[in-house]
Write an enzyme that holds these catalytic residues in place. Structure first.
Site, PDB file in Angstrom:
ATOM      1  N   ASP A   1       0.832  -1.190   0.000  1.00 60.86           N
ATOM      2  CA  ASP A   1       0.000   0.000   0.000  1.00 60.86           C
ATOM      3  C   ASP A   1       0.876   1.253   0.000  1.00 60.86           C
ATOM      4  O   ASP A   1       1.646   1.479   0.932  1.00 60.86           O
ATOM      5  CB  ASP A   1      -0.872  -0.060   1.256  1.00 60.86           C
ATOM      6  CG  ASP A   1      -1.892   1.045   1.288  1.00 60.86           C
ATOM      7  OD1 ASP A   1      -2.812   1.010   0.468  1.00 60.86           O
ATOM      8  OD2 ASP A   1      -1.742   1.968   2.109  1.00 60.86           O
TER       9      ASP A   1
ATOM     10  N   THR B   1      -3.206   5.193  -3.993  1.00 56.02           N
ATOM     11  CA  THR B   1      -2.111   5.964  -3.408  1.00 56.02           C
ATOM     12  C   THR B   1      -0.818   5.796  -4.205  1.00 56.02           C
ATOM     13  O   THR B   1      -0.114   6.774  -4.451  1.00 56.02           O
ATOM     14  CB  THR B   1      -1.868   5.539  -1.952  1.00 56.02           C
ATOM     15  OG1 THR B   1      -1.693   4.134  -1.915  1.00 56.02           O
ATOM     16  CG2 THR B   1      -3.029   5.904  -1.090  1.00 56.02           C
ATOM     17  N   THR B   2      -0.528   4.556  -4.604  1.00 54.49           N
ATOM     18  CA  THR B   2       0.693   4.342  -5.364  1.00 54.49           C
ATOM     19  C   THR B   2       0.598   5.067  -6.703  1.00 54.49           C
ATOM     20  O   THR B   2       1.530   5.765  -7.116  1.00 54.49           O
ATOM     21  CB  THR B   2       0.922   2.833  -5.597  1.00 54.49           C
ATOM     22  OG1 THR B   2       0.712   2.149  -4.367  1.00 54.49           O
ATOM     23  CG2 THR B   2       2.321   2.558  -6.091  1.00 54.49           C
TER      24      THR B   2
ATOM     25  N   ASP C   1      -9.233  -0.936   2.041  1.00 53.23           N
ATOM     26  CA  ASP C   1      -9.207  -0.407   0.675  1.00 53.23           C
ATOM     27  C   ASP C   1     -10.425  -0.875  -0.111  1.00 53.23           C
ATOM     28  O   ASP C   1     -11.056  -0.096  -0.827  1.00 53.23           O
ATOM     29  CB  ASP C   1      -7.939  -0.868  -0.063  1.00 53.23           C
ATOM     30  CG  ASP C   1      -6.721  -0.040   0.333  1.00 53.23           C
ATOM     31  OD1 ASP C   1      -6.831   0.735   1.300  1.00 53.23           O
ATOM     32  OD2 ASP C   1      -5.673  -0.176  -0.323  1.00 53.23           O
TER      33      ASP C   1
HETATM   34  P1  ADP Z   1      -2.763   1.950  -5.929  1.00 57.45           P
HETATM   35  O1  ADP Z   1      -2.138   2.173  -4.585  1.00 57.45           O
HETATM   36  O2  ADP Z   1      -2.530   3.089  -6.833  1.00 57.45           O
HETATM   37  O3  ADP Z   1      -4.178   1.526  -5.852  1.00 57.45           O
HETATM   38  P2  ADP Z   1      -2.203  -0.747  -6.734  1.00 57.45           P
HETATM   39  O4  ADP Z   1      -0.964  -1.493  -6.417  1.00 57.45           O
HETATM   40  O5  ADP Z   1      -3.441  -1.139  -6.033  1.00 57.45           O
HETATM   41  O6  ADP Z   1      -1.904   0.770  -6.557  1.00 57.45           O
HETATM   42  O7  ADP Z   1      -2.422  -0.894  -8.308  1.00 57.45           O
HETATM   43  C1  ADP Z   1      -3.494  -0.293  -8.951  1.00 57.45           C
HETATM   44  C2  ADP Z   1      -3.360  -0.447 -10.441  1.00 57.45           C
HETATM   45  O8  ADP Z   1      -3.383  -1.819 -10.821  1.00 57.45           O
HETATM   46  C3  ADP Z   1      -4.524   0.212 -11.171  1.00 57.45           C
HETATM   47  O9  ADP Z   1      -4.061   0.968 -12.233  1.00 57.45           O
HETATM   48  C4  ADP Z   1      -5.348  -0.974 -11.645  1.00 57.45           C
HETATM   49  O10 ADP Z   1      -6.080  -0.679 -12.804  1.00 57.45           O
HETATM   50  C5  ADP Z   1      -4.303  -2.004 -11.871  1.00 57.45           C
HETATM   51  N1  ADP Z   1      -4.846  -3.357 -11.864  1.00 57.45           N
HETATM   52  C6  ADP Z   1      -5.545  -3.959 -10.884  1.00 57.45           C
HETATM   53  N2  ADP Z   1      -5.888  -5.219 -11.258  1.00 57.45           N
HETATM   54  C7  ADP Z   1      -5.381  -5.422 -12.490  1.00 57.45           C
HETATM   55  C8  ADP Z   1      -5.366  -6.524 -13.411  1.00 57.45           C
HETATM   56  N3  ADP Z   1      -5.951  -7.664 -13.112  1.00 57.45           N
HETATM   57  N4  ADP Z   1      -4.747  -6.350 -14.564  1.00 57.45           N
HETATM   58  C9  ADP Z   1      -4.131  -5.197 -14.851  1.00 57.45           C
HETATM   59  N5  ADP Z   1      -4.087  -4.129 -14.045  1.00 57.45           N
HETATM   60  C10 ADP Z   1      -4.705  -4.232 -12.869  1.00 57.45           C
HETATM   61 MG    MG Z   2      -4.988  -0.187  -5.021  1.00 55.72          MG
END
Ligand code: ADP
Ligand code: MG
Length: 569
Positions: free
Chosen positions: A68, A101-102, A402
């Site tokens: 996170d 957040t990332t 989340d």
């Molecule tokens: P954040 O803290 O920004 O939420 P995450 O590590 O949760 O970061 O990653 C979020 C990103 O991963 C988003 O851009 C989302 O669309 C992408 N994402 C989530 N699941 C998938 C998937 N199955 N395939 C491709 N991208 C994905």
């Molecule tokens: Mg996320």
């Protein structure tokens, strides 16, 4: 440091306190840009389902394992003021929408990096910041108008997809289905229909969700409790441990004899007098218990203390009691069971009681907890998170939080977008085309904004170990050709694909917040051309000698040396 003016008089005029460090213009800007990029660098490898987790070790050796962005940045001790602003962007996105957040840090980092390229070409930072601002407004407009999908706030299937997508990038991904069912059920149970300015509005107050966690068993054993879990024991050993068809009295007054404010002295000379005195106290406690009994209650949940004697009388009546419950739990209990919170025991009546199918003390690992469950249409409920170890339940709790926020976002603002970088690619293309309508140098900024948007799919690609150039070409071609906005990086299969068919959906609200916060932060950092760090107090926090220009480049150059910067905010 001094701002000198030696014209004529030869006496420098000091406007800054002695010991204050100042960096200016190019140096200040460079340092800030470098620091901001470094922060983005720290979190970029954790973006997306193929992102890596971080193990953070604090000064006393405690470890946190997480993916996170906000948690990572909260735990690391960032010193540089511009780096701190990057940490703030993660925090603000986390507070507003609970996820993304990332992404927000990665995007802010990309915006700053692209800006640097323009600064190298002598484009003024203010022009860039203005261009970014306009481009961000355009991006938000495109996102909502052309890309977002209007949804039904009660569409459970879609809400499940949103919850699962948010957990896809976490440690709990394998159990996402089980957790998402629990999360969606929970959020829909507490969603309230409100009338606001004549319009129907759905509100979700997540304070009505109690999340308890206990290491042990496995994530599969995580449960939704239609009621409230209390991490307390039943007060008396001879009380029943379980009551079906509970009638609950909720008290925020003690079942004790109030001690007088003044210290009074009671002189007792004879044994009979002592008896009479104690009898009197017992009688009062007995009459309190009688009142509870006559209201029909078989469970007493009390925010304050319960006297030993009162416990004894309650036990004799086979009433379960729990004492010293947190105020916030009492509020939730009231919402879950429908009980009225009683402040004066004399006023307790049968209509004040709440109900639950079951109140039971259960062993959860080594602890004994009281479960109030099976409430009818509860407006507050609990989730009990289980998992193999403390680190796992901690991360599971963050992931569930989340997921709750993501589902809440869609319930309150019913628009979703497809994930995997698909919207970023589509918006990027439209923003790039629109940029040509801007004048002169702002146009360059608009184009850089479009480039920066692509950083999200590109980092996802990189983290999935896919070929970046290939993927970028494919994404641009697919997204552009048919006006489709569903093609993104399928990181699990390692190719460009229609992610709607993979059920990857996210709240529009999160994406909007990412764009807004990242743009604001990038602009703010770019506009700074002067960093003045006051020394905290004499000697103590002053930057090390020679830390003037260029001294902010690294982390921790002078611990505490930037403290004064905060005082100036
Ligand atoms: P954040 O803290 O920004 O939420 P995450 O590590 O949760 O970061 O990653 C979020 C990103 O991963 C988003 O851009 C989302 O669309 C992408 N994402 C989530 N699941 C998938 C998937 N199955 N395939 C491709 N991208 C994905
Ligand atoms: Mg996320």
């Amino acid at each position: 440091m001094s701002a000198g003016n030696n014209q004529g008089q030869g006496v420098p005029i000091l406007i800054l306190k002695e010991g204050t460090a100042e960096t200016k213009d190019r140096d200040a800007k460079r340092n800030n840009i470098t620091a901001a990029k470094l922060v983005a660098e720290v979190v970029r490898t954790s973006l997306g389902p193929r992102g890596m987790d971080k193990m953070l070790v604090d000064s006393i050796g405690d470890i946190t394992i997480t993916n996170d962005g906000a948690t990572i940045l909260k735990e690391i001790d960032v010193q540089h003021p511009a780096a701190k602003m990057m940490v703030e962007v993660a925090k603000s996105v986390d507070n507003e929408v609970g996820d993304g957040t990332t992404s927000s840090v990665v995007l802010a980092g990309a915006l700053i990096q692209k800006a640097e390229e323009l600064i190298d070409k002598e484009v003024h930072a203010t022009v860039i910041a203005d261009g970014y601002q306009k481009a961000s407004e355009k991006a938000l407009e495109i996102l909502k108008k052309d890309i977002a999908i209007k949804s039904n706030p009660e569409d459970k299937t879609l809400l499940n997809k949103v919850a699962i997508t948010s957990m896809a990038s976490k440690l709990v991904a394998n159990d996402a289905q089980i957790l998402s069912n629990i999360v969606v059920d929970t959020v829909l149970s507490i969603a309230e229909n409100l009338k606001e300015d004549g319009a129907n509005k759905i509100k979700v107050d997540i304070d009505n969700i109690k999340v308890e966690k206990k290491a042990g068993a496995s994530i599969h054993d995580t449960q939704l409790i239609r009621g409230i879990i209390l991490d307390k024991e039943v007060v008396h050993a001879t009380m029943p441990k379980k009551i079906d068809g509970a009638k609950i009295a909720l008290l925020n007054c003690p079942l004790e004899i109030e001690k007088t404010e003044m210290s009074a002295e009671i002189r007792i000379n004879q044994p009979q007098q002592m008896h009479r005195f104690l009898d009197e106290e017992n009688k009062m406690l007995k009459s309190m218990v009688d009142k509870i009994k006559s209201s029909g209650a078989n469970v007493v949940l009390c925010q304050k203390g319960i006297d030993d004697m009162a416990q004894h009388y309650l036990a004799k009546e086979a009433i379960i009691a729990v004492r010293r419950i947190k105020e916030s739990d009492i509020t939730k209990l009231s919402k879950a069971t429908g009980a009225k919170i009683i402040t004066n025991i004399d006023e307790l009546s049968s209509t004040d009681l709440g109900s639950a199918d079951l109140v039971e003390e259960r062993k959860v690992e080594t602890d004994k907890w009281v479960f109030v469950e099976g409430c009818k249409n509860p407006n507050a409920l609990s989730i009990l998170i289980r998992g193999g170890s403390q680190k796992i339940v901690d991360e599971a709790e963050r992931s569930v939080h989340d997921a709750i926020m993501n589902v809440k976002d869609v319930v309150e603002y019913p628009y979703v977008i497809v994930g995997g970088g698909a919207p970023e690619i589509a918006v990027s293309q439209q923003v790039r085309a629109w940029s040509s309508s801007l004048s002169g140098r702002e146009q360059l900024a608009g184009e850089k904004f479009a480039d920066a948007l692509e950083s999200i799919p590109l980092v996802l690609t990189e983290n999935a170990g896919m070929d970046i150039i290939d993927t970028q070409v494919q994404l641009r071609a697919k997204s552009g050709s048919s006006g489709k906005v569903r093609f993104g990086v399928d990181v699990l299969e390692g190719r460009v694909a229609d992610l709607a068919s993979k059920d990857v959906y996210e709240p529009l609200l999160v994406k909007e917040q990412i764009i807004k916060s990242a743009t604001e932060t990038a602009s703010l950092i770019l506009r700074i051309d002067n960093v003045i760090a006051a020394s905290k107090s004499k000697g103590a926090g002053a930057p090390p000698p020679g830390a003037g220009a260029g001294g902010y480049g690294g982390y921790g150059g002078g611990a505490g040396g930037y403290g004064g910067y905060e005082d100036m905010e």
